[in-house]
Write a protein that holds these residues in place. Sequence first.
Motif, mmCIF file in Angstrom:
data_model
loop_
_atom_site.group_PDB
_atom_site.id
_atom_site.type_symbol
_atom_site.label_atom_id
_atom_site.label_comp_id
_atom_site.label_asym_id
_atom_site.label_seq_id
_atom_site.Cartn_x
_atom_site.Cartn_y
_atom_site.Cartn_z
ATOM 1 N N LEU A 436 81.511 63.227 64.524
ATOM 2 C CA LEU A 436 81.676 63.111 65.969
ATOM 3 C C LEU A 436 82.693 62.025 66.299
ATOM 4 C CD1 LEU A 436 80.905 63.830 68.845
ATOM 5 C CD2 LEU A 436 78.912 62.309 68.637
ATOM 6 N N ALA A 437 82.581 60.894 65.626
ATOM 7 C CA ALA A 437 83.497 59.782 65.903
ATOM 8 C C ALA A 437 84.926 60.138 65.519
ATOM 9 C CB ALA A 437 83.037 58.538 65.145
ATOM 10 N N ARG A 438 85.091 60.810 64.393
ATOM 11 C CA ARG A 438 86.447 61.180 63.963
ATOM 12 C C ARG A 438 87.067 62.223 64.884
ATOM 13 N NH1 ARG A 438 84.458 61.370 57.674
ATOM 14 N NH2 ARG A 438 84.892 59.175 57.170
ATOM 15 N N GLY A 439 86.226 63.144 65.356
ATOM 16 C CA GLY A 439 86.727 64.135 66.319
ATOM 17 C C GLY A 439 87.150 63.469 67.613
ATOM 18 N N LEU A 440 86.364 62.499 68.036
ATOM 19 C CA LEU A 440 86.700 61.744 69.240
ATOM 20 C C LEU A 440 87.978 60.936 69.019
ATOM 21 C CD1 LEU A 440 85.537 61.278 72.067
ATOM 22 C CD2 LEU A 440 84.240 59.350 71.142
ATOM 23 N N TYR A 441 88.147 60.402 67.807
ATOM 24 C CA TYR A 441 89.357 59.670 67.453
ATOM 25 C C TYR A 441 90.591 60.558 67.609
ATOM 26 C CZ TYR A 441 92.833 57.536 64.333
ATOM 27 O OH TYR A 441 93.990 57.016 63.798
ATOM 28 N N ILE A 442 90.509 61.787 67.128
ATOM 29 C CA ILE A 442 91.637 62.720 67.218
ATOM 30 C C ILE A 442 91.965 63.012 68.681
ATOM 31 C CG2 ILE A 442 92.307 65.130 66.801
ATOM 32 C CD1 ILE A 442 90.793 64.923 64.114
ATOM 33 N N TYR A 443 90.932 63.258 69.479
ATOM 34 C CA TYR A 443 91.176 63.607 70.883
ATOM 35 C C TYR A 443 91.757 62.429 71.655
ATOM 36 C CZ TYR A 443 90.365 65.101 75.681
ATOM 37 O OH TYR A 443 90.540 65.427 77.013
ATOM 38 N N LEU A 444 91.176 61.243 71.482
ATOM 39 C CA LEU A 444 91.640 60.084 72.243
ATOM 40 C C LEU A 444 93.069 59.688 71.888
ATOM 41 C CD1 LEU A 444 88.401 57.900 72.136
ATOM 42 C CD2 LEU A 444 89.410 58.964 74.167
ATOM 43 N N ASN A 445 93.490 60.004 70.676
ATOM 44 C CA ASN A 445 94.836 59.632 70.238
ATOM 45 C C ASN A 445 95.857 60.758 70.368
ATOM 46 O OD1 ASN A 445 94.605 56.852 69.419
ATOM 47 N ND2 ASN A 445 93.314 57.553 67.729
ATOM 48 N N CYS A 446 95.474 61.879 70.946
ATOM 49 C CA CYS A 446 96.439 62.986 71.043
ATOM 50 C C CYS A 446 97.429 62.734 72.184
ATOM 51 C CB CYS A 446 95.738 64.337 71.200
ATOM 52 S SG CYS A 446 95.082 64.689 72.844
ATOM 53 N N GLU A 488 91.352 60.088 55.795
ATOM 54 C CA GLU A 488 92.806 60.175 55.797
ATOM 55 C C GLU A 488 93.369 59.678 57.132
ATOM 56 O OE1 GLU A 488 96.235 63.693 55.598
ATOM 57 O OE2 GLU A 488 94.102 64.164 55.448
ATOM 58 N N VAL A 489 94.473 58.965 57.083
ATOM 59 C CA VAL A 489 95.165 58.539 58.293
ATOM 60 C C VAL A 489 96.141 59.643 58.683
ATOM 61 C CG1 VAL A 489 96.726 56.837 59.328
ATOM 62 C CG2 VAL A 489 94.974 56.098 57.699
ATOM 63 N N LEU A 490 95.927 60.231 59.848
ATOM 64 C CA LEU A 490 96.763 61.345 60.280
ATOM 65 C C LEU A 490 97.976 60.849 61.036
ATOM 66 C CD1 LEU A 490 94.076 63.861 61.606
ATOM 67 C CD2 LEU A 490 95.130 63.794 59.355
ATOM 68 N N SER A 491 99.071 61.562 60.885
ATOM 69 C CA SER A 491 100.257 61.267 61.692
ATOM 70 C C SER A 491 100.031 61.803 63.095
ATOM 71 C CB SER A 491 101.493 61.932 61.080
ATOM 72 O OG SER A 491 101.402 63.346 61.217
ATOM 73 N N GLN A 492 100.902 61.362 64.022
ATOM 74 C CA GLN A 492 100.785 61.849 65.397
ATOM 75 C C GLN A 492 100.968 63.358 65.457
ATOM 76 O OE1 GLN A 492 99.986 59.732 68.128
ATOM 77 N NE2 GLN A 492 99.501 61.762 68.898
ATOM 78 N N ASN A 493 101.887 63.884 64.688
ATOM 79 C CA ASN A 493 102.108 65.342 64.673
ATOM 80 C C ASN A 493 100.872 66.078 64.181
ATOM 81 O OD1 ASN A 493 104.688 65.285 65.689
ATOM 82 N ND2 ASN A 493 105.696 65.259 63.680
ATOM 83 N N GLN A 494 100.213 65.551 63.159
ATOM 84 C CA GLN A 494 99.008 66.207 62.634
ATOM 85 C C GLN A 494 97.886 66.198 63.673
ATOM 86 O OE1 GLN A 494 98.852 63.719 59.075
ATOM 87 N NE2 GLN A 494 99.086 65.546 57.785
ATOM 88 N N ILE A 495 97.725 65.060 64.365
ATOM 89 C CA ILE A 495 96.706 64.974 65.422
ATOM 90 C C ILE A 495 96.987 66.008 66.498
ATOM 91 C CG2 ILE A 495 95.920 63.526 67.348
ATOM 92 C CD1 ILE A 495 96.137 61.119 65.445
ATOM 93 N N ASP A 496 98.234 66.092 66.950
ATOM 94 C CA ASP A 496 98.590 67.034 68.012
ATOM 95 C C ASP A 496 98.438 68.480 67.572
ATOM 96 O OD1 ASP A 496 99.133 64.936 69.706
ATOM 97 O OD2 ASP A 496 101.273 64.876 69.236
ATOM 98 N N GLU A 497 98.724 68.750 66.295
ATOM 99 C CA GLU A 497 98.563 70.121 65.780
ATOM 100 C C GLU A 497 97.100 70.540 65.800
ATOM 101 O OE1 GLU A 497 100.330 70.226 61.928
ATOM 102 O OE2 GLU A 497 102.389 70.011 62.684
ATOM 103 N N ILE A 498 96.187 69.630 65.439
ATOM 104 C CA ILE A 498 94.755 69.956 65.458
ATOM 105 C C ILE A 498 94.305 70.286 66.889
ATOM 106 C CG2 ILE A 498 92.439 68.999 65.137
ATOM 107 C CD1 ILE A 498 93.585 67.384 62.770
ATOM 108 N N ILE A 499 94.701 69.450 67.853
ATOM 109 C CA ILE A 499 94.319 69.688 69.253
ATOM 110 C C ILE A 499 94.897 71.000 69.747
ATOM 111 C CG2 ILE A 499 94.670 68.863 71.617
ATOM 112 C CD1 ILE A 499 92.556 67.272 70.178
ATOM 113 N N ASN A 500 96.166 71.248 69.450
ATOM 114 C CA ASN A 500 96.801 72.475 69.926
ATOM 115 C C ASN A 500 96.188 73.727 69.305
ATOM 116 O OD1 ASN A 500 98.804 71.771 71.881
ATOM 117 N ND2 ASN A 500 100.024 70.840 70.263
#
Length: 828
Positions: A436-446, A488-500
């Motif tokens: 849950l925390a990691r998913g929230l991390y991805i969303y907040l940083n997209c 894993e530390v995701l790049s900004q592009n990887q974070i945005d790809e997951i959200i998209n």
Amino acid sequence: MRLLELAEQNRKEANKLLNPKTKSALGQFMSPAPICLFMASLFDSLKSDVKLLDPGSGVGSLSAAFIDRALSLGVKRMEVDLYEIEDVMLPFLDKTLKYCADNFGKNFSYNINKKDYIIEASLLIGNIFNRDEVASYSHVIMNPPYKKILSSSPHRISMSNVGIETVNLYSGFVALALKQLKPEGELVAIIPRSFCNGPYYQPFREQLLSETAIKHIHIFDSRNTVFGEDEVLQENIIIHCVKGVPQGEVTITSSPTADFHLDDETGQITATDMTQRKVSIDKIVNPADKQKFIHIAASPREQDIIERLSPFTSTLDDLKIQVSTGPVVSFRLKEDLRENLDSESVPLLFPQHLNGKVQWPLAGKKPNAIRVSESSRPWLWNNKGYFLIIKRFSSKEEKRRIVATLYDSSLPGELIGFENKTNVFHIRKTGMDADLARGLYIYLNCTLLDKYYRQFGGHTQINASDLRSIHYPSLEILRKMGNELDDEVLSQNQIDEIINRELDMMTEGKATDPLKAQEKIEQSLHILRLLGMPRAQLNERSALTLLALLDLHPDGEWSKIQRPMLGVTPIMDWCRDVYGKEYAPNTRETFRRQTLHQFCDGGIALYNPDEPGRPVNSPKACYQIAAELHTVLLKYGTSEWETSLKEHMGNISTLVEQYTMARKMEMIPLKLNDGTDLTLSPGAHSQLIKDIIVEFGPRFAPDAEVIYIGDTGAKEDYFRKERLAELGVTVNRKGKLPDVVLYWEERNWLLLIESVTSHGPVDSKRHGELAKLFANAKPGLVYVTAFPDRKLMAKYLIELSWETEVWVADAPTHMIHLNGDRFLGPHS
């Protein structure tokens, strides 16, 4: 604008006398003249009788701008009420209003109230015997002070007594002014954007939306634009409302600067790179939103961001997650702070510990720990599970406003401290599970969320209340995304790809991805930077111009770019149609002078490659990407890009010299009597200008001084501005001067000459424009229309104004005289 110029002098003098600390504490930041000019231009209805309210008036700059405009529109009667409590301002305010009274005449009155506007207006509105006097103003213009007000303050109590609940002086000023406005009365205010969201401003938003129709909102691209000279970092907007009328479309404009000025061609107040769009109110306030958040999207691209995130509908309450401001207020627990961890203390996380990952401890004098004591224990949380931490204050260096750091409770101790300049996501003061925390991390940083937040988050800080107001993905989607993150530390592009990917699945791929457009713009800017473009050209206008010259759409590929030939207006149309950026029509010259000229000088683009001799003022004038650069750009993003670019940059000076040589071969040389050498742009228009100087002048005005030559192909027109001022004429550089101005001292005549090859003779309309422009000239005025030949003259003969002269280059020794009492001379 004369009154505003005088007020601006007063503003600068008063600003020197104000105590900077007092000014900041009271939120007293006076409006610069360009802002006042634009705000006054927004009023729709200025008729015979006007009663104006200017609360928090400073030195009266806003009132001066308003009165300037009222005078230009023929308003006959005006009454102005002003409120100001700062003693330093009052003499300057009185001086400004005396200027206004002297210029307006006997039907003008003003009243300066050295009173607290909120207290006085609340008393007036609350007095049952004053009901008929309350709604008495036809217009309100204001730049109110910005300052939070406590619930126990006299201001808060006064407003509560009249049914107004708000938390800042600026919203209190607007709320009270609306009560005092007549039906169909207009209000224009410059205020912080912070009222657009959050629970504290909800009553104010409801009043604004229920009592008025929003007509116009202007936003600024940077938060230091408006009051930059006072070093104020505040996201401001200018809003225009009309009381008690049906809500129609809303005009939204934006600009990167606050350099508002009068455009000579259109007569409109504009700013560099100003954009505009019209939207329905439901695009600004979602009808289903109970909190009435106001989303201000300056372009369809920003609107797409709102639409793109709309499938995420969960609230933090739905997710059973809380977000709180860090509970440890360091100055209250100063005795318990420790530089290093010891047996009596636990870790304490400050914003400086957050940089993508938690970096703790940090060497230095600042605390890394806090002693567990009776005073501190209530503010410490269980050091278990996963927390998300966000800095409350974002620095200008950070690309994103919301930057979340994941903390996994790996620091020593059973308790953990979070300092007050952070916001923390938690579940009842304990961490949450990893997925849950990691998913929230991805969303907040997209990137999507950051772009969305900027449209309604006008604060220079991230408040916990703002984070509670945002909608989130569901628990299922958050855990699904978090499961992919691991450590894993995701790049900004990887974070945005997951959200998209998740959004594409939810919308079945039907929704537009606005980030593709942003990505192309950023790539274009990156290329311009590598090509050595100056800072003034590293902006969205130039980036979009490059994309237009390549016909590269948001979902296009660099390997398939084209080389269309486009004029300035088609480039602007392309920016609007393809990237949703609609620039105001009067920014055409900005594109030409501040982007395309530099593109040509830098070898990026060619000017009129199909016909280098085409006249500058031809409607067929166009630009095209240089073939050599096009070949290089085809390789952008590939392994060959860096090598190709390096080779191109090594040759660019040679290419630019070749382009310049080809252009110079087409230029028309001209030597003036004083020895000045000029090169005019190619074409019949410039050839005729040369004929006027070389053939007409010596014959009909021997030894006349050349005051002005307007050749739109030159970087700088020849203009002896100071000499013209000596002759009584002061004009803006963009003033509608004729093509050539000569001064014949022997006769004390100014010869105003139009060079006509396609349009623009001295007809009755042009005669009137020139007469107005040169009304204060000390010499007599002679109006001349010059034609290259008699055939073209015959085409325009019926349009020519009486009391003007006509000269034809193919018969240079002759003149044609149209009526009047003399040949070649001024007429009364």
